[in-house]
Design an enzyme around this catalytic site. Sequence first.
Site, PDB file in Angstrom:
ATOM      1  CB  CYS A 125      -0.921  -0.029   1.221  1.00  9.28           C
ATOM      2  SG  CYS A 125      -2.185   1.250   1.225  1.00  9.28           S
ATOM      3  CB  CYS A 126       3.832   2.291   2.039  1.00  8.47           C
ATOM      4  SG  CYS A 126       3.220   2.834   3.647  1.00  8.47           S
ATOM      5  CB  CYS A 208      -2.721   7.016   5.853  1.00  6.07           C
ATOM      6  SG  CYS A 208      -1.735   7.322   4.390  1.00  6.07           S
ATOM      7  CB  CYS A 211      -1.307   3.485   8.790  1.00 11.36           C
ATOM      8  SG  CYS A 211      -1.846   2.386   7.481  1.00 11.36           S
ATOM      9  CB  CYS A 234       6.014   5.051   4.246  1.00 16.15           C
ATOM     10  SG  CYS A 234       6.844   6.621   4.117  1.00 16.15           S
TER      11      CYS A 234
HETATM   12  S1  SF4 Z   1       0.390   4.700   5.583  1.00 17.76           S
HETATM   13 FE1  SF4 Z   1      -1.174   3.072   5.487  1.00 17.76          FE
HETATM   14  S2  SF4 Z   1      -2.891   3.794   4.190  1.00 17.76           S
HETATM   15 FE2  SF4 Z   1      -1.094   5.182   3.935  1.00 17.76          FE
HETATM   16  S3  SF4 Z   1      -0.089   4.402   2.107  1.00 17.76           S
HETATM   17 FE3  SF4 Z   1       0.941   3.412   3.850  1.00 17.76          FE
HETATM   18  S4  SF4 Z   1      -0.197   1.492   4.278  1.00 17.76           S
HETATM   19 FE4  SF4 Z   1      -1.438   2.757   2.852  1.00 17.76          FE
END
Ligand code: SF4
Length: 257
Positions: A125-126, A208, A211, A234
């Site tokens: 996701c990151c 985010c 998270c 991240c």
């Molecule tokens: S912090 Fe969480 S929601 Fe944001 S990009 Fe990374 S995994 Fe995805």
Amino acid sequence: MKDLIQPSTPVDGQLQVAQVQAVAETWSPQHVLSWALQTFGKQVAISSAFGAEGMVLIDMASRISKDFRLFTIDTEFLFAETYNLMDRIEEKYGITIERVYSTLSPEEQQRVHGEVLWSSNPDLCCNLRKVEPLRRKLGELSAWITSIRRDQTSVRSGAKRIEWDAKFGLVKVNPIVDWTSKQVWRYIHDHDVPYNALHDQDYPSIGCTHCTRAVRPGEDPRAGRWPGFNKTECGLHIIEPLPASSQVQAATAEGGD
Ligand code: SF4
């Protein structure tokens, strides 16, 4: 300050780092910022997620130049308080924040990777929402300015004020790398700098919505990031070694979050 030639190739950039890296460790944050803005002009930008440290840099830069570049990686999963702060920054400093997005909308990501990728695979996701957009943005630049501090995470402990970023192939500038959190907040209060309202609600580090949680008394300031996962970065500031063939000694690391 001596004028320097804007680097047009990675080798130029690495040479430039090698020339100033040691002496830059004695420079003030304002001196480092001035050097970066003068040296790279429109080819340098501040990267920020608008944490307290980023706000310090934005305020400092506004006192040096009225025309500096500022970008953010908008994951589209940010807090309302963060979007509100972005509006206040644009108004107070008279700049337009360059917003960089993932190529996948949240809906497309859900369709391709499932409903809660941040829970099932936060690294992916990151990568999709932060690292790839950052790589795309940095491809336009010769240098980037970040607000990382050495005492934030072990990955950041070896960062220099000016270094070569081998991961993304450009110069990386970290003006407040040796500051403490106390210094950051003193600057904010002394200069009446706007900051994210969540900082007053036990969110020392803000990313985010999915998270980030508030920290409890005694917890590490970044304990609220990716709770439940063995993850503190991240991927934006992971250090990668220089290629063995490199003839230039330059440190490596990565800004912003
Ligand atoms: S912090 Fe969480 S929601 Fe944001 S990009 Fe990374 S995994 Fe995805």
